[in-house]
Design a protein around this motif. Structure first.
Motif, PDB file in Angstrom:
ATOM      1  N   GLN A 240      -3.581 -41.848 -15.230  1.00  8.82           N
ATOM      2  CA  GLN A 240      -4.860 -42.079 -14.556  1.00  8.82           C
ATOM      3  C   GLN A 240      -4.566 -42.487 -13.122  1.00  8.82           C
ATOM      4  O   GLN A 240      -3.750 -43.374 -12.879  1.00  8.82           O
ATOM      5  CB  GLN A 240      -5.649 -43.193 -15.230  1.00  8.82           C
TER       6      GLN A 240
ATOM      7  N   VAL B   4      -9.238 -41.391 -12.616  1.00 10.06           N
ATOM      8  CA  VAL B   4      -9.318 -39.985 -13.016  1.00 10.06           C
ATOM      9  C   VAL B   4      -8.124 -39.665 -13.910  1.00 10.06           C
ATOM     10  O   VAL B   4      -6.971 -39.790 -13.489  1.00 10.06           O
ATOM     11  CB  VAL B   4      -9.322 -39.046 -11.781  1.00 10.06           C
TER      12      VAL B   4
ATOM     13  N   SER C 221     -10.629 -35.272 -17.075  1.00 17.98           N
ATOM     14  CA  SER C 221     -11.768 -36.146 -16.833  1.00 17.98           C
ATOM     15  C   SER C 221     -13.065 -35.512 -17.340  1.00 17.98           C
ATOM     16  O   SER C 221     -13.287 -34.320 -17.163  1.00 17.98           O
ATOM     17  CB  SER C 221     -11.895 -36.413 -15.335  1.00 17.98           C
ATOM     18  N   PRO C 222     -13.955 -36.314 -17.932  1.00 18.75           N
ATOM     19  CA  PRO C 222     -15.256 -35.790 -18.331  1.00 18.75           C
ATOM     20  C   PRO C 222     -16.255 -35.736 -17.172  1.00 18.75           C
ATOM     21  O   PRO C 222     -17.326 -35.165 -17.301  1.00 18.75           O
ATOM     22  CB  PRO C 222     -15.726 -36.779 -19.398  1.00 18.75           C
ATOM     23  N   ASN C 223     -15.886 -36.306 -16.024  1.00 22.81           N
ATOM     24  CA  ASN C 223     -16.772 -36.345 -14.868  1.00 22.81           C
ATOM     25  C   ASN C 223     -16.665 -35.042 -14.065  1.00 22.81           C
ATOM     26  O   ASN C 223     -15.607 -34.722 -13.517  1.00 22.81           O
ATOM     27  CB  ASN C 223     -16.409 -37.540 -13.979  1.00 22.81           C
ATOM     28  N   VAL C 224     -17.757 -34.309 -13.961  1.00 24.24           N
ATOM     29  CA  VAL C 224     -17.772 -33.018 -13.266  1.00 24.24           C
ATOM     30  C   VAL C 224     -17.416 -33.176 -11.792  1.00 24.24           C
ATOM     31  O   VAL C 224     -16.755 -32.308 -11.213  1.00 24.24           O
ATOM     32  CB  VAL C 224     -19.168 -32.353 -13.418  1.00 24.24           C
ATOM     33  N   ASN C 225     -17.800 -34.268 -11.189  1.00 24.45           N
ATOM     34  CA  ASN C 225     -17.512 -34.475  -9.768  1.00 24.45           C
ATOM     35  C   ASN C 225     -16.017 -34.555  -9.485  1.00 24.45           C
ATOM     36  O   ASN C 225     -15.579 -34.202  -8.387  1.00 24.45           O
ATOM     37  CB  ASN C 225     -18.217 -35.731  -9.253  1.00 24.45           C
ATOM     38  N   ASP C 226     -15.208 -34.983 -10.436  1.00 22.33           N
ATOM     39  CA  ASP C 226     -13.763 -35.023 -10.245  1.00 22.33           C
ATOM     40  C   ASP C 226     -13.196 -33.617 -10.061  1.00 22.33           C
ATOM     41  O   ASP C 226     -12.260 -33.411  -9.289  1.00 22.33           O
ATOM     42  CB  ASP C 226     -13.075 -35.700 -11.425  1.00 22.33           C
ATOM     43  N   TYR C 227     -13.772 -32.636 -10.725  1.00 21.91           N
ATOM     44  CA  TYR C 227     -13.306 -31.252 -10.618  1.00 21.91           C
ATOM     45  C   TYR C 227     -13.673 -30.639  -9.269  1.00 21.91           C
ATOM     46  O   TYR C 227     -13.049 -29.680  -8.828  1.00 21.91           O
ATOM     47  CB  TYR C 227     -13.879 -30.400 -11.757  1.00 21.91           C
TER      48      TYR C 227
ATOM     49  N   ASN D 102     -13.600 -32.361  -6.447  1.00 21.03           N
ATOM     50  CA  ASN D 102     -12.835 -33.072  -5.425  1.00 21.03           C
ATOM     51  C   ASN D 102     -11.545 -32.298  -5.133  1.00 21.03           C
ATOM     52  O   ASN D 102     -10.685 -32.167  -6.009  1.00 21.03           O
ATOM     53  CB  ASN D 102     -12.507 -34.490  -5.913  1.00 21.03           C
TER      54      ASN D 102
END
Length: 77
Positions: free
Chosen positions: A27, A31, A50-56, A58
């Motif tokens: 991590q 992330v 990561s389950p967070n779409v915004n990380d993809y 970035n």
């Protein structure tokens, strides 16, 4: 996987047995990602977990990016 090539299969697959696929899950700034360690504090991102779409979205976390981090016993899974 299907390979369509005029090159003999032995030449196409040459060296694939010797490839180093030792990946780690870490991590970085919250992330979670799979990386290939390059040194004690550098790694190449292989994929995000990561389950967070915004990380993809970035670009700093794009696969192939070399990241520098501080290793910690709490970061590694």
């Amino acid at each position: 996987m299907t390979i369509h090539s005029i090159v003999p299969l032995d030449l196409v697959m040459e060296g694939s047995e010797e490839a180093d696929y030792s990946f780690e899950q870490i991590q970085v700034q919250g992330v979670e990602m799979q990386v290939q360690r390059l040194s004690a504090n550098q790694a190449k991102i292989i994929r995000l977990l990561s389950p967070n779409v915004n990380d993809y979205l970035n670009p700093a976390y794009a696969p192939g990016t070399i990241i520098t981090f501080t290793p910690s016993a709490y970061e590694q899974n």
